[in-house]
Design an enzyme around this catalytic site. Structure first.
Site, PDB file in Angstrom:
ATOM      1  N   GLU A  65       0.700  -1.000  -0.013  1.00  0.00           N
ATOM      2  CA  GLU A  65       0.145   0.106  -0.179  1.00  0.00           C
ATOM      3  C   GLU A  65       0.726   1.275  -0.249  1.00  0.00           C
ATOM      4  O   GLU A  65       0.191   2.303  -0.020  1.00  0.00           O
ATOM      5  CB  GLU A  65      -1.120   0.110   1.302  1.00  0.00           C
ATOM      6  N   LEU A  85      -2.928  -6.476   4.124  1.00  0.00           N
ATOM      7  CA  LEU A  85      -4.232  -7.245   4.195  1.00  0.00           C
ATOM      8  C   LEU A  85      -4.339  -7.682   2.720  1.00  0.00           C
ATOM      9  O   LEU A  85      -4.796  -7.068   1.909  1.00  0.00           O
ATOM     10  CB  LEU A  85      -5.428  -6.159   4.560  1.00  0.00           C
ATOM     11  N   ASP A  86      -4.064  -8.952   2.520  1.00  0.00           N
ATOM     12  CA  ASP A  86      -4.283  -9.818   1.328  1.00  0.00           C
ATOM     13  C   ASP A  86      -5.695 -10.153   1.248  1.00  0.00           C
ATOM     14  O   ASP A  86      -6.076 -10.661   2.311  1.00  0.00           O
ATOM     15  CB  ASP A  86      -2.893 -10.962   1.394  1.00  0.00           C
ATOM     16  N   GLU A 227       4.056 -10.886  -1.659  1.00  0.00           N
ATOM     17  CA  GLU A 227       3.371 -11.935  -1.720  1.00  0.00           C
ATOM     18  C   GLU A 227       3.916 -13.510  -2.215  1.00  0.00           C
ATOM     19  O   GLU A 227       3.976 -14.379  -1.579  1.00  0.00           O
ATOM     20  CB  GLU A 227       2.040 -11.958  -2.846  1.00  0.00           C
TER      21      GLU A 227
END
Ligand code: AHG
Ligand code: MN
Ligand code: MN
Length: 282
Positions: A65, A85-86, A227
């Protein structure tokens, strides 16, 4: 390292509370990857930054972000990249979401990752820490303690398949691979959140998660730093494999902080199938 993991535990408890009680709606903005943000993406990012801001072993941080790196302590020996926050597009429908952390030394390249942590906010809050081995912890919400559950190891072969990306845009050899695995008897297990999807495969002991290159997204969607590298590290340490279709994901060097790559995580048998299907292709 212990300091960093403790900060992650504190942040996870606060994010879990925010998920329960804060507004779940979208805000009118996008992040560096062009994704629409929900309010909780920003809240989670702020919670984590605040916890990390007092950790002396952290030199710098970057998140999904944020547009650029935030400096913490020039003398700190670790760099941390995180997805606060995935799966946030699932927040409105109350499916599981997660936070992902990669801890690096020297640079944010795959070869320099030294530990990874992810948190699943589901019916229970669980945390998986990959350092010397891969360990599962569960949050006791009464005491605020994460308690050790067990070591996680992948078997040679699993039973479930999580095929990401828009099917209409899949390349022919990828479509054939997925179809052949379903014909072998693999069962579809896909929520649209990589944290619960990869957590399921890891806890069931095997299977395949794929987010491939597609006609519309030739470098896939998932971001190396936030990720892909953390999960590649976890899967490899648990006895599995993590590739971009051809090579080890941890051999990659991002061209820019939010760079993406096609990615496949799984146990030995399934990753060998991917290598065969992708051999001499794209
Ligand atoms: P994020 O919510 O952090 O933007 O990431 C979501 C990721 C990942 O969890 C999931 O596997 C993938 O995006 C799904 O994306 P699409 O639904 O766009 O295929
Ligand atoms: Mn994500
Ligand atoms: Mn995210």
């Amino acid at each position: 390292m212990t300091e960093i993991i403790n900060a992650i535990k504190k942040a996870a408890i606060k994010i879990n509370e925010a998920i329960k009680y804060e507004d779940t709606s979208k805000i009118n903005s996008t992040n560096s990857s062009g994704d629409e943000q929900v309010k909780l993406d920003v809240i989670s990012d702020e919670i984590i930054e605040k916890e990390f801001s007092t950790v002396s072993s952290i030199c710098e941080i970057i998140s999904e972000e944020k547009d650029s790196i935030v400096k913490i302590n020039p003398a700190g020996k670790y760099l941390v990249a995180y997805d606060p926050l995935d799966g946030s597009s699932l927040i409105d429908v109350n499916l599981s979401v997660g936070s992902i952390f990669g801890i690096y030394k020297n640079s944010f390249d795959g070869e320099n990752i030294v530990a990874s942590v992810y948190v699943v906010y589901g019916p229970r809050v669980e945390m998986v820490i990959a350092r010397d081995n891969v360990e599962l912890f569960k949050l006791d919400e009464k005491t605020g303690e994460f308690t050790y559950q067990k070591e996680l190891r992948l078997k040679e072969k699993g039973k479930v398949l999580a095929p990401g990306g828009t099917q209409k845009e899949w390349l022919a050899h990828h479509k054939n691979l997925i179809e052949s695995l379903f014909k072998e008897g693999y069962r579809l297990r896909y929520s649209g959140g990589m944290v619960p999807d990869l957590h399921q495969i890891l806890l069931k002991g095997g299977g395949l998660f794929a987010y491939p290159a597609t006609h519309d997204k030739q470098k896939g969607k998932l971001r190396m730093l936030f990720e892909v590298f953390p999960f590649a590290y976890t899967y490899k340490l648990a006895g599995g494999l993590a590739i971009d279709g051809h090579n080890d994901l941890l051999a990659l060097r991002p061209d820019f902080l939010h760079d993406t790559t096609p990615c496949f995580f799984g146990s030995d048998y399934e990753i060998k199938k991917v290598l065969q299907a992708y051999h001499n292709k794209g």
